[in-house]
Design an enzyme around this catalytic site. Structure first.
Site, short mmCIF file in Angstrom:
data_model
loop_
_atom_site.label_atom_id
_atom_site.label_comp_id
_atom_site.label_asym_id
_atom_site.label_seq_id
_atom_site.Cartn_x
_atom_site.Cartn_y
_atom_site.Cartn_z
N ASN A 1 0.83 -1.21 0.00
CA ASN A 1 0.00 0.00 0.00
C ASN A 1 0.86 1.26 0.00
OD1 ASN A 1 -2.35 -1.49 0.08
ND2 ASN A 1 -2.76 -1.13 2.25
N ARG B 1 -10.52 -4.94 -14.64
CA ARG B 1 -9.39 -5.81 -14.24
C ARG B 1 -9.93 -7.23 -14.25
NH1 ARG B 1 -5.66 -2.35 -11.47
NH2 ARG B 1 -6.68 -0.55 -10.49
N ARG C 1 -4.85 1.06 -13.51
CA ARG C 1 -3.49 1.28 -13.03
C ARG C 1 -2.80 0.00 -12.57
NH1 ARG C 1 -3.79 5.59 -8.91
NH2 ARG C 1 -3.47 7.06 -10.59
N HIS D 1 -15.10 2.44 -15.76
CA HIS D 1 -14.92 1.76 -14.48
C HIS D 1 -16.16 0.98 -14.07
CE1 HIS D 1 -14.24 1.68 -9.95
NE2 HIS D 1 -13.12 1.16 -10.42
N TYR E 1 -12.43 -9.93 -2.13
CA TYR E 1 -13.08 -8.62 -2.10
C TYR E 1 -14.55 -8.79 -1.76
CZ TYR E 1 -9.16 -6.21 -4.42
OH TYR E 1 -7.95 -5.66 -4.73
N ARG F 1 -14.07 2.44 4.01
CA ARG F 1 -12.88 1.60 4.19
C ARG F 1 -11.61 2.43 4.21
NH1 ARG F 1 -9.29 -0.68 0.53
NH2 ARG F 1 -10.64 -0.14 -1.21
N HIS G 1 -15.34 -3.59 -0.33
CA HIS G 1 -15.22 -2.94 -1.63
C HIS G 1 -16.55 -2.45 -2.19
CE1 HIS G 1 -14.15 -2.95 -6.08
NE2 HIS G 1 -13.15 -2.24 -5.55
#
EC number: 2.7.4.1
Length: 721
Positions: A83, A410, A440, A470, A505, A601, A629
């Site tokens: 992170n 993704r 990314r 997205h 997730y 979160r 998430h």
């Protein structure tokens, strides 16, 4: 793109459909004076970068928690490192760019970029030292007590040293490339996040000192196994055998160091046709970004450190002197050890009860199940493979399916969803895939899958120029014969179509045949793939056009309900809450007496509990074995609750620079199910971190853990089925 919100539902909908607040009375519109009173609180926003650091501090606190299984604590240490690496590569690098360019614009928090950077370096330095001390003083001894030994070279016996010597000679030595630094050899380029050895040498003939750099090869395990769960850092093995690399030289000093560079992407999108090529070029340039952090072991010689600082061009504030070993990302390998008693108890997702097999070994027909009822999925508790994945795979194999349309942001390297889309295209179905290649750090994989899909005959579109796609959408068009004709099935989710991350997730997803929703999804796919710009959405909010304004209108509607004496409450769940306009609308609701509960979160720029501003707002955060998430936007709506789920966080990038989708859950059962989830999350006895008005987070003494309770509920459902 354009997206007009149609506030009223079509005629003839079921009684379960919640009535829109706008049908009750004219919507509440705050006047300028009321807004000015909110804006008068000039320090009403917490700094987003410092808030992110506090999020990573919560991750570190999980590693510090003795009630968590030991190897899970080890993994949280590795996650903390990853992170922080990404934070420096992207956020700190961006701050440095703005400072260098002289773009001295205040953040919403009122801090100038240089002030933010100074605080980041101070706080991140403190957290990095805290992590290193935790690893050295608590985790290593605790692992040792369990028979898992992480040792340094000095702790090895002669047999182990001999084993390492053989390994070095046979495997490591052939890979190493020593790079000298002298007038004929300039200081080498140090790649981002690589672990390196700074070697100080002496020529015994000339008595001259020399400097060399040796890169620790990332292709080998970070911690070298010596036998039964005993490990030594790879750099220790290399450091002890440097005489093989520099024969005839005297090795005087060896110090490990690590550089973090600006690795964010900047790609011009003037020509969408050339976007793949442009992105590939930028990925090559990424490796040469300027340094933003230098990590060294605290024992480093001052002269060697001075050389590194000068050659790399970093400031003293950007130097982190830490107890070794550096780069604890390698602890993932330790956390993966087969010691199940030191991990969270095994958890297996189950098939959603509306998709479960009944008196048959054959999988349930997802289409038949979706025609009966909407299916609200909650991953990872509900299996992804027997729901979303099966939905796409059945669509690919079903001869009645005419078309499949899907967004991919993704996905995993061996994705069965990619394979299913390819099978569908090869079977002659129309397959449209909106691929976001600029996700990314996943760009290379996405380029590869985009080309594979194109070669199979799929229609591959790279979204809208200037916007990241997205949203998480899938639509199946099926010919169901004379009885119904063409029917559309839609899946709208909060998470990526990734079978691997779906097990880690926490996300929500809706499979529905609701004609209002599927009509909206069809229009949106046309917007993404063609030139359609006249769609209006009855059941969706779509960014960048209507998510912010639509949510603000919903907040204002709650204020109107409260003023009219009807039940009013706002409950939101998100990864991050940063957008100033949305935060101000929540402040306004709080000032008017509407209770507001946030479950965040990561980053939260809202200050709760400020007298006269946010006394009716509470903010909490839940972290655990699963990454929270999902995004939920729940409104009491005068006693007829309404809930939206989707891909958008309350951040500028999501609301202004991405195509995001929120869907209003169309049936009362799904709304009630989400409400029960939020009831548990916001319960007083549910453990969480609580945010105070100064930006600090403190863990409460709750005895119920949200994720563990949901696992137990899932187990009870499985045994009672």
């Amino acid at each position: 793109m354009s997206a007009e919100i149609v506030p009223t539902r079509e005629e003839g909908v079921s009684d379960a459909a919640p009535e829109e607040p706008f049908d009750v009375e004219p919507p509440y519109v705050p006047d300028h004076e009321v807004l000015a009173e909110v804006e008068a609180f000039e320090d009403r926003f917490l700094d987003r970068e410092l808030s992110w650091l506090r999020f990573n501090q919560r991750v570190l606190e999980l590693a510090e928690d003795p009630t968590i299984p030991l190897l899970e604590r080890v993994r949280f240490l590795a996650i903390f490192t990853s992170n922080l690496d990404e934070f420096f590569m992207v956020r700190v690098a961006g701050l440095k760019r703005r400072i260098t360019a002289g773009v001295a614009v205040k953040a919403a928090s009122g801090l100038m970029p240089r002030e933010v950077l100074e605080q980041i370096l101070t706080v991140s330095g403190e957290l990095s030292h805290r992590q290193a001390q935790l690893f050295k003083d608590e985790i290593v001894p605790a692992l040792n007590a369990e028979g898992i030994e992480l040792v340094r070279w000095a702790d090895l016996d002669k047999a182990e040293q001999k084993q390492c010597k053989r390994m070095f000679k046979e495997r490591i030595f052939p890979v190493l490339t020593p790079l000298a630094v002298d007038p004929a050899h300039p200081f080498p380029y140090i790649s981002g996040l690589s672990l390196n050895l700074a070697v100080l040498l002496r020529n015994p003939k000339s008595d001259k000192q020399h400097f060399a750099r040796v890169k620790v090869p990332p292709i080998f395990s970070r911690f070298v196994p010596l036998g039964e769960q005993r490990f030594v850092p790879l750099e220790d093995v290399i450091a002890e055998h440097l005489n093989r690399l520099f024969p005839g030289m005297e090795i005087q000093q060896v110090h490990s160091f690590r550089v973090t560079r600006n690795e964010d992407l900047e790609v011009e999108e003037d020509d969408a046709e050339n976007l793949l090529a442009a992105l590939e070029k930028e990925l090559l340039r990424r490796r040469f970004g300027p340094p933003v952090r230098l990590e060294v072991e605290e024992s480093i010689d001052p002269a060697v450190l001075e050389l590194l600082v000068g050659e790399l061009g970093v400031s003293q504030d950007e130097v982190y002197r830490l107890p070794g070993p550096l780069d604890l990302r390698g602890l993932h390998g330790i956390a993966d050890l087969s010691r199940e008693e030191l991990k969270y108890p095994a958890f297996l997702p189950t098939t959603h009860h509306r998709l479960a097999e009944v008196e048959s070994a054959a999988p349930v027909d997802v289409f038949k199940a979706a025609r009966r009822n909407d299916v609200l999925l909650h991953h990872p508790y509900d299996s992804f493979s027997t729901s979303v994945q099966r939905f796409i795979e059945q669509a690919a194999a079903d001869p009645h399916v005419l078309a499949i349309k899907q967004t991919l942001y993704r996905t995993s390297g061996d994705s069965p969803i990619i394979d299913a889309l390819i099978d569908a295209a090869e079977a002659g179905k129309q397959v449209l895939v909106i691929v976001e290649i600029k996700a990314r750090f996943d760009e290379q994989a996405n380029i590869r899958w985009a080309r594979k899909l194109e070669q199979a005959g799929c229609h591959v579109v790279y979204g809208v120029v200037g916007l990241k796609t997205h949203c998480k959408l899938a639509m199946v068009v099926r010919d169901e014969g004379d009885h119904h004709g063409i029917r559309r099935y839609a899946h709208i989710g909060t998470g990526n179509y990734n079978p691997k991350t779906s097990r880690m997730y926490e996300d929500l997803g809706l499979i529905t045949t609701d004609e209002r929703v599927t009509e909206d999804v069809a229009h949106l796919f046309n917007n993404l793939s063609g030139w359609s710009r006249n769609a209006s959405y009855a059941e969706l909010l779509v960014a960048p056009d209507s998510v912010r304004s639509g949510l603000v209108e919903q907040v204002h509607a709650e204020i109107a309900h409260h003023k009219a004496g009807r039940p009013a409450r706002i409950r939101l769940k998100a990864n991050s809450v940063v957008d100033e306009a949305l935060i101000d609308s929540l402040y306004l609701a709080s000032r008017e007496g509407v209770p507001v509960e946030l479950l965040v979160r990561g980053i939260c720029a809202l200050r709760p509990g400020v007298p006269g501003l946010s006394e009716n707002i509470t903010v909490r955060s839940v972290l655990g074995r699963f990454l929270e998430h999902s995004r939920i936007f729940w409104f009491e709506n005068g006693g007829d609750p309404q809930a939206w789920i989707g891909s958008a966080d309350m951040m500028h990038r999501n609301l202004d620079r991405r195509v995001e989708v929120l869907v209003r859950l169309p049936d009362a059962d799904s709304v009630a199910e989400v409400g029960q989830l939020l009831d548990l999350a916001f319960a007083e006895d549910t453990t969480a971190w609580l945010l105070d008005s100064d930006g600090g987070w403190k863990r409460n003494s709750g005895e119920v853990h949200l994720q563990e309770e949901l696992i137990e509920r899932q187990k009870r459902r499985r045994t009672s089925a």
